[in-house]
Design a protein around this motif. Structure first.
Motif, PDB file in Angstrom:
ATOM      1  N   TRP A  16       0.839  -1.204   0.000  1.00  0.00           N
ATOM      2  CA  TRP A  16       0.000   0.000   0.000  1.00  0.00           C
ATOM      3  C   TRP A  16       0.879   1.262   0.000  1.00  0.00           C
ATOM      4  O   TRP A  16       0.643   2.198  -0.761  1.00  0.00           O
ATOM      5  CB  TRP A  16      -0.924  -0.026   1.215  1.00  0.00           C
ATOM      6  CG  TRP A  16      -1.652   1.245   1.489  1.00  0.00           C
ATOM      7  CD1 TRP A  16      -1.438   2.107   2.498  1.00  0.00           C
ATOM      8  CD2 TRP A  16      -2.708   1.819   0.707  1.00  0.00           C
ATOM      9  NE1 TRP A  16      -2.281   3.171   2.431  1.00  0.00           N
ATOM     10  CE2 TRP A  16      -3.086   3.030   1.322  1.00  0.00           C
ATOM     11  CE3 TRP A  16      -3.376   1.429  -0.452  1.00  0.00           C
ATOM     12  CZ2 TRP A  16      -4.082   3.839   0.832  1.00  0.00           C
ATOM     13  CZ3 TRP A  16      -4.371   2.252  -0.947  1.00  0.00           C
ATOM     14  CH2 TRP A  16      -4.717   3.425  -0.307  1.00  0.00           C
ATOM     15  N   ILE A  41      -5.139   6.121   6.261  1.00  0.00           N
ATOM     16  CA  ILE A  41      -6.223   5.205   5.866  1.00  0.00           C
ATOM     17  C   ILE A  41      -5.723   3.764   5.907  1.00  0.00           C
ATOM     18  O   ILE A  41      -6.386   2.864   6.446  1.00  0.00           O
ATOM     19  CB  ILE A  41      -6.738   5.573   4.454  1.00  0.00           C
ATOM     20  CG1 ILE A  41      -7.472   6.909   4.524  1.00  0.00           C
ATOM     21  CG2 ILE A  41      -7.646   4.485   3.913  1.00  0.00           C
ATOM     22  CD1 ILE A  41      -7.799   7.483   3.179  1.00  0.00           C
ATOM     23  N   GLY A  42      -4.532   3.539   5.343  1.00  0.00           N
ATOM     24  CA  GLY A  42      -3.953   2.196   5.365  1.00  0.00           C
ATOM     25  C   GLY A  42      -3.718   1.710   6.782  1.00  0.00           C
ATOM     26  O   GLY A  42      -3.983   0.551   7.119  1.00  0.00           O
ATOM     27  N   PHE A  44      -5.312   2.673   9.421  1.00  0.00           N
ATOM     28  CA  PHE A  44      -6.620   2.437  10.032  1.00  0.00           C
ATOM     29  C   PHE A  44      -7.147   1.033   9.662  1.00  0.00           C
ATOM     30  O   PHE A  44      -7.621   0.285  10.512  1.00  0.00           O
ATOM     31  CB  PHE A  44      -7.585   3.522   9.563  1.00  0.00           C
ATOM     32  CG  PHE A  44      -8.963   3.386  10.121  1.00  0.00           C
ATOM     33  CD1 PHE A  44      -9.201   3.607  11.465  1.00  0.00           C
ATOM     34  CD2 PHE A  44     -10.018   3.050   9.312  1.00  0.00           C
ATOM     35  CE1 PHE A  44     -10.471   3.473  11.982  1.00  0.00           C
ATOM     36  CE2 PHE A  44     -11.285   2.924   9.816  1.00  0.00           C
ATOM     37  CZ  PHE A  44     -11.511   3.136  11.160  1.00  0.00           C
ATOM     38  N   LEU A  45      -7.005   0.692   8.379  1.00  0.00           N
ATOM     39  CA  LEU A  45      -7.438  -0.632   7.930  1.00  0.00           C
ATOM     40  C   LEU A  45      -6.608  -1.722   8.605  1.00  0.00           C
ATOM     41  O   LEU A  45      -7.119  -2.766   8.995  1.00  0.00           O
ATOM     42  CB  LEU A  45      -7.313  -0.736   6.408  1.00  0.00           C
ATOM     43  CG  LEU A  45      -8.286   0.139   5.615  1.00  0.00           C
ATOM     44  CD1 LEU A  45      -7.970   0.060   4.123  1.00  0.00           C
ATOM     45  CD2 LEU A  45      -9.716  -0.327   5.843  1.00  0.00           C
ATOM     46  N   GLU A  48      -7.823  -2.304  12.043  1.00  0.00           N
ATOM     47  CA  GLU A  48      -9.097  -3.018  12.021  1.00  0.00           C
ATOM     48  C   GLU A  48      -8.879  -4.508  11.793  1.00  0.00           C
ATOM     49  O   GLU A  48      -9.561  -5.357  12.364  1.00  0.00           O
ATOM     50  CB  GLU A  48     -10.001  -2.439  10.923  1.00  0.00           C
ATOM     51  CG  GLU A  48     -10.696  -1.166  11.313  1.00  0.00           C
ATOM     52  CD  GLU A  48     -11.602  -1.383  12.511  1.00  0.00           C
ATOM     53  OE1 GLU A  48     -12.422  -2.295  12.508  1.00  0.00           O
ATOM     54  OE2 GLU A  48     -11.443  -0.616  13.487  1.00  0.00           O
ATOM     55  N   VAL A  49      -7.902  -4.828  10.941  1.00  0.00           N
ATOM     56  CA  VAL A  49      -7.615  -6.238  10.663  1.00  0.00           C
ATOM     57  C   VAL A  49      -6.977  -6.894  11.884  1.00  0.00           C
ATOM     58  O   VAL A  49      -7.297  -8.033  12.248  1.00  0.00           O
ATOM     59  CB  VAL A  49      -6.680  -6.336   9.424  1.00  0.00           C
ATOM     60  CG1 VAL A  49      -6.142  -7.746   9.268  1.00  0.00           C
ATOM     61  CG2 VAL A  49      -7.431  -5.935   8.180  1.00  0.00           C
TER      62      VAL A  49
END
Lengths: 87, 583
Positions: A16, A41-42, A44-45, A48-49
């Motif tokens: 990313w 954003i990356g 944040f993802l 979440e993972v």
């Protein structure tokens, strides 16, 4: 190799980052704020993972605070960009 | 392990190579170049901006030709004494000059010829304006002179004679300025192939007008003669500059005390009182006069003094400029201020023009301390500002300040500043929340049970272990004790500990009944499994509800709430009623 999922996540995050850098350079618009927004954003993802359902380890908790700070900065950057376009 | 190291090394090497490849492009990415001839169907090669620099000259040269051409018409109308048409032509000339200056700025013409032409054109414009104004007044005086001559009004004849002399002097000064520019303007015109003939004719026509008015004025002087002796007038010094005082004195013969009117350049300027001997004195501050020669004479009861002349020299001035951006929702986005000093003295009332490189000008006026300040709106971005003072009413040399750079903010800057302040507040809030959370976690960790370290085993000896009952004394899980602790935990808001207490109470009863000492090391489901194998079918149903709910509440993401704790208490009571107490 231990837990291959961790390596996949790290590899995905690196991919990313490289993709973001490559396209910013390709578009001739290397902007630090845009880079920061996309990295946030990356990130944040990624959090979440990594997050688990029933337990919340302290390092994940602190990473969430880091993500929150990143999102605040990203939000400010987005407002700045929009204001430049609209006003 | 070796394979892992190799993969890590490859990733690091790949990253370094990518960064090295991209590093050259980050500063100035060059996706298209003159050498690059390869093209694909997916994109079209952009057409380079091949507009030559001379294209700008094609836009400027016609404007220059138009300006040079208009000068001849103006002078021609003045010579024909058609002042109305001359003023109309002058208005068009001023408008064309303004457009030309804006064009030069917008095209960023930095060539010295063009800049010199623009400056010369502005001076010519001033000279032509003076020519029209003074010629018009001289024409009026000529007509008045005929009237006064017929009426033998010697007093007014003196007046118009002196005013005519002052007008003549101003016209000669304007002619000198106009002629001084001729060589430069003609050379520039020839260089760019402009029609200079009209301009050359205008210079000769200008001189012709001045000579003609001079002849007319001299005819007035020859025409009148008076029996009254002319009184003297003295001026000291004859040459003054900004800040000096010009002393005017004289004597009106054959008069007693009275008032003397002093006329400067044909216009009444001030009055002075004479003493018994007819002497008078007055002071004229040179700071209030324009640079150049001035004529002064005195009038008392129709008696005119001689005319005397003095000169005010244009003094060098020092002009400073400071500029800073303004972040506001208003129209202004830049603040300019500075001072104007002339030989160390503050200059009051001077008009300061601040010009930006985007073609916008701001105006300001100096106060008593020589300071000025103004706000204005300029185009956003890095701007170069320069302040100039070109004062016709003050004896100052045209002066410009140093060029000052200022970063003019975008109109949206106030939004950005607001967003950044809000973000800063939020970041501080996040930091405080993090600190509070961390502090709470540390305080909670103090309540954890400290597990005693295992005793050191002497070498060669066998670990005998510690009897569980000896290590931790048995807890009495009587209903009253459980109820008491539960109420205490509930009242202090420690819901997690309260539900844990309920579970331990049930587990303790099951462990006691089944003689399991280490029931605390079992998981809730293990406790449920052991209890289910030895009890009636109905009892495990209530117990399993309690255990499953306990797991959700105890290990769920949100902390146990009051309602969940009360609900678990009901399940606990139900499980205790149905079989928990049997153990």
């Amino acid at each position: 190799m231990g837990r291959p999922g961790r390596h996949l996540i790290a590899g995905g995050f690196m991919t990313w980052l490289f993709a973001v850098t490559f396209f910013l350079v390709l578009m001739k618009s290397v902007d630090l704020m845009v880079f920061l927004v996309l990295v946030s954003i990356g990130f944040f993802l990624l959090i979440e993972v990594l997050d688990t359902t029933f337990v919340s380890p302290s390092h994940v908790l602190y990473l969430k605070y880091l993500v929150a700070a990143g999102l605040v900065i990203s939000g400010a950057a987005i407002i700045d960009k929009l204001a430049r376009v609209l006003i | 392990m070796k394979r892992k190291t190799v993969i890590k090394g490859l990733v690091v090497a790949f990253s370094i190579v990518c960064l090295l490849v991209l590093s050259g492009m980050i500063a100035s990415p060059e996706l298209y170049s003159e050498e690059q001839t390869v093209s694909t169907m997916a994109h079209a090669r952009p057409v380079p901006d091949e507009r030559p620099a001379d294209r700008r000259m094609e836009m400027v040269v016609p404007a220059m030709a138009d300006l040079m051409d208009q000068t001849g018409t103006i002078v021609l109308h003045v010579r024909e004494k058609d002042f109305e048409k001359a003023e109309e032509d002058l208005a068009r000339y001023i408008e064309a000059s303004r457009s030309f200056n804006n064009l030069v700025i917008s095209l960023d013409m930095s060539e010295s010829d063009i800049r010199e032409f623009a400056e010369g054109n502005m001076e010519n414009m001033d000279a032509l304006a003076t020519l029209i104004e003074k010629s018009k007044r001289m024409d009026e005086l000529s007509r008045l002179e005929v009237v006064y001559q017929d009426g033998e009004d010697s007093e007014n004849l003196y007046s118009i004679s002196y005013e005519g002399e002052a007008l003549q002097m101003k016209m000669e000064e304007a002619l000198t300025r106009y002629q001084d520019r001729q060589t430069t303007m003609t050379e520039i015109g020839t260089k760019y192939d402009l029609p200079v003939s009209s301009y050359i004719h205008s210079v000769s026509g200008f001189a012709g007008v001045v000579n003609e008015t001079d002849r007319t004025r001299q005819a007035w002087n020859v025409g009148h003669d008076d029996d009254q002796p002319a009184s003297g007038i003295l001026v000291s010094p004859h040459s003054a500059s900004y800040g000096d005082i010009v002393q005017v004195s004289g004597m009106i013969p054959m008069t007693s005390a009275g008032t003397v009117s002093l006329y400067l350049d044909g216009k009444e300027w001030t009055s002075a009182t004479t003493d018994h001997a007819g002497r008078y004195a007055a002071a004229i501050p040179a700071s209030s006069l324009s640079a150049g020669r001035h004529l002064i004479y005195a009038v008392h009861d129709g008696v005119y003094s001689d005319v005397t002349e003095f000169e005010v020299l244009a003094a060098p001035a020092a002009l400073t400029l400071e500029a800073e951006p303004i972040v506001s929702r208003g129209e202004e986005n830049v603040l300019c201020r500075g001072t104007l000093l002339c030989e160390g003295k503050a200059v009051e009332g001077a008009q300061i023009t601040i010009t930006s490189d985007d073609g916008i000008s701001l105006m300001a006026e100096t106060d008593r301390d020589g300071a000025y300040s103004c706000t204005g709106r300029l185009a956003a971005g890095p701007r170069q500002l320069r302040a100039t003072v070109s004062e016709d009413l003050l004896p100052l040399q045209p002066t410009a300040s140093e060029s000052v750079g200022v970063e003019v903010p975008e109109p949206s800057t106030w939004v950005t500043v607001l967003a950044m302040k809000t973000a800063a507040v939020l970041l501080v809030g996040i930091g405080v929340a993090l600190a509070v959370r961390h502090r709470r976690a540390r305080r909670r960790s103090r309540h954890l049970i400290v597990v005693p370290r295992r005793a050191e085993i002497p070498p060669g000896e066998e670990w005998t272990g510690i009897a569980p009952d000896a290590a931790s004394p048995p807890v009495e899980w009587t209903p009253s004790a459980v109820e008491e602790q539960y109420a205490a935990l509930l009242s202090s808001g420690r819901y997690g500990d309260a539900v844990r207490l309920l579970y331990l109470a049930i587990a303790a009863r099951i462990g006691h009944a089944l003689k399991i000492r280490n029931y605390t090391t079992l998981t809730p489901r293990e406790v449920l499994g052991i209890a289910g194998a030895t009890t009636t079918p109905s009892a495990p149903s209530a117990l399993s509800k309690f255990i499953l709910s306990y797991e959700r509440v105890r290990y769920g993401r949100p902390a146990p709430s009051y309602e969940q704790t009360k609900c678990l208490r009901q399940l606990y009571d139900h499980a205790s009623d149905q079989g928990g107490d049997e153990h």
